[in-house]
Design a protein around this motif. Structure first.
Motif, short mmCIF file in Angstrom:
data_model
loop_
_atom_site.label_atom_id
_atom_site.label_comp_id
_atom_site.label_asym_id
_atom_site.label_seq_id
_atom_site.Cartn_x
_atom_site.Cartn_y
_atom_site.Cartn_z
N ASN A 107 36.67 60.81 91.48
CA ASN A 107 36.47 61.87 90.49
C ASN A 107 36.84 61.43 89.07
N ALA A 108 37.37 60.21 88.92
CA ALA A 108 37.63 59.66 87.59
C ALA A 108 36.38 59.02 86.99
N VAL A 109 35.33 58.88 87.81
CA VAL A 109 34.07 58.30 87.32
C VAL A 109 33.24 59.39 86.66
N ILE A 110 32.90 59.16 85.38
CA ILE A 110 32.06 60.11 84.64
C ILE A 110 30.60 59.89 85.00
N CYS A 111 30.19 58.61 85.01
CA CYS A 111 28.79 58.31 85.30
C CYS A 111 28.61 56.84 85.67
N VAL A 112 27.47 56.55 86.24
CA VAL A 112 27.06 55.19 86.52
C VAL A 112 26.26 54.71 85.30
#
Length: 115
Positions: A107-112
Motif C-alpha cells: 500500500n506504499a506503492v502509488i503507481c507503476v
C-alpha cells in the motif's frame, strides 16, 4: 565482504530476480533501496528515492505490480516521526549476499512507472 547499499539498475534487478532467495508473505514487497542521484542512503532523511524496483512480492500483491517493475512510492505514508521530531522512512532492511534491500507493504506503492 562489505555490504552494498545503494543504487541498482533495472538490468541488475532483472538478473537478481531469478535467483533471489527471499519470498515475502502476503502483501509485502522486497524493493531496491535506491537513493536520489548523488546522495548517500539515509533512512532518516529525504535521500531515499521515491522510485524503486520490485525484487520479490507476496502472494496477495496486485498483479499490476510485477517483478522487476519500477514503482513510485508514497514516502509520506512510509514516514514516521521520532521523539526528537525527525522523520524516518519506515522500511525493513534485509541483506541478501552483499546487497541490502528493503521490505515494505504494497500500500506504499502509488503507481507503476512504465516509462
Amino acid at each position: 565482504m562489505e555490504e552494498v547499499i545503494g543504487n541498482i539498475t533495472q538490468d541488475e534487478v532483472l538478473e537478481v530476480i531469478g535467483r533471489f532467495p527471499i519470498d515475502p508473505l502476503h502483501n509485502r514487497i522486497v524493493i531496491s533501496v535506491n537513493v536520489d542521484e548523488s546522495d548517500d542512503l539515509d533512512l532518516e532523511g529525504s535521500e531515499f528515492g521515491e522510485i524503486q524496483y520490485v525484487i520479490a512480492k507476496g502472494d496477495r500483491v496486485s498483479d499490476s505490480i510485477s517483478l522487476g517493475c519500477k514503482v513510485i512510492l508514497d514516502l509520506g505514508k512510509m514516514s514516521k516521526e521520532t521523539e526528537s521530531g525527525v522523520y524516518e522512512i519506515n522500511i525493513k532492511p534485509i541483506k541478501v549476499g552483499e546487497r541490502v534491500y528493503g521490505i515494505i507493504y504494497d500500500n506504499a506503492v502509488i503507481c507503476v512507472d512504465n516509462r
